[in-house]
Design an enzyme around this catalytic site. Structure first.
Site, PDB file in Angstrom:
ATOM      1  N   ASP A 150      -6.920  -0.112   6.072  1.00 47.28           N
ATOM      2  CA  ASP A 150      -7.121  -1.099   7.136  1.00 47.28           C
ATOM      3  C   ASP A 150      -5.943  -2.065   7.070  1.00 47.28           C
ATOM      4  O   ASP A 150      -6.074  -3.185   6.575  1.00 47.28           O
ATOM      5  CB  ASP A 150      -8.458  -1.821   6.948  1.00 47.28           C
TER       6      ASP A 150
ATOM      7  N   GLY B  52       0.789  -1.228   0.000  1.00 46.05           N
ATOM      8  CA  GLY B  52       0.000   0.000   0.000  1.00 46.05           C
ATOM      9  C   GLY B  52       0.817   1.270   0.000  1.00 46.05           C
ATOM     10  O   GLY B  52       0.483   2.233  -0.692  1.00 46.05           O
TER      11      GLY B  52
END
Length: 249
Positions: free
Chosen positions: A139, A122
């Site tokens: 998350d 990410g």
């Protein structure tokens, strides 16, 4: 779940799938539940923190593009995919085994023109990609620890830069994490103080909503009115979300 399935995942310490009382859960590198699905209602949000993450709809009711960093069992993907047909979803997930588990055990929909998964870390993804999502949902956990690359000052800076003009960042934190105050300060710094937080439950998750640009003074009357409308559209307690925002803003 068959004994064969259980044994298969026991051999791999990274990705474990368990099942109890009609609820199937995903675990990563430990016992902490990362994602859960009620088998009788696979497209609904079983865990309170995932429900609360959808609280961004109080401020951005009709996002066209959502970027999710971290797939888990795909709970948020499935909810958005089935309840928000006008929204495009891109997911960045670093672990191919997580993706395989989501497809095999959590009824993740197949990729198509409004849903794609990119195998990528990410932190690197937000640096390399030029997309401008309306909402970024983060998350990223390894058991009960925030993944360092997904909670650095640079990461939060980059997410703000990536968002469209009126975009929002939604971050799932653990309130009991010793560094939670530091992480909140980083988000506040990256987003020029334009954030509001929601505690899901006592000593539970802390959901942070950060705004790329100043959203102006919140009108709680207006937000409550939006919550009433949203409760007619989605099976989520938005009025309760508003109450939680008031307590922890």
């Amino acid at each position: 779940m068959s004994e064969k399935t259980k044994k298969r995942f026991e051999k791999d310490p990274e990705v474990i799938v368990s099942e109890l009382n009609g609820v199937r859960s995903l675990h990563l590198n430990g016992s902490m539940v990362q994602s859960s699905m009620r088998i009788a209602a696979p497209n609904e949000l079983e865990l309170v923190y995932t429900q609360c993450m959808m609280g961004f709809l109080l401020f951005y009711p009709k996002p066209e593009k959502i970027l999710m960093i971290g797939l888990g069992g795909g709970s948020l993907v499935k909810f958005v995919y089935h309840h928000m047909p006008e929204t495009r979803i891109t997911v960045a997930e670093v672990n191919p085994q997580v993706i395989a588990a989501a497809y095999q055990y959590f009824e993740l929909p197949q990729e198509n023109d409004r849903f794609e998964i990119i195998v990528a870390e990410g932190g690197q993804f937000v640096v390399m990609q030029s997309i401008s999502p309306d909402v970024i949902m983060v998350d990223g956990f390894d058991d009960d620890y925030q993944i360092p690359s997904l909670c650095s000052q640079e990461f939060y800076d980059q997410t703000r830069q990536m968002l469209n003009k009126n975009g929002m960042l939604v971050v799932n934190l653990l309130s009991r994490d010793k560094q939670v105050k530091t992480l909140l300060q980083r988000i506040e710094r990256s987003f020029n103080g334009h954030l509001i937080a929601m505690m899901t439950e006592i000593r539970g998750n802390l959901i942070v909503f950060a705004f790329k640009n100043n959203p102006g003074k919140f009108s709680w009357k207006s937000i409550r009115k939006t919550a009433n409308k949203l409760e007619k559209q989605y099976p989520l307690p938005f009025a309760e979300f508003v109450s939680k925002l008031q307590k922890y803003s």
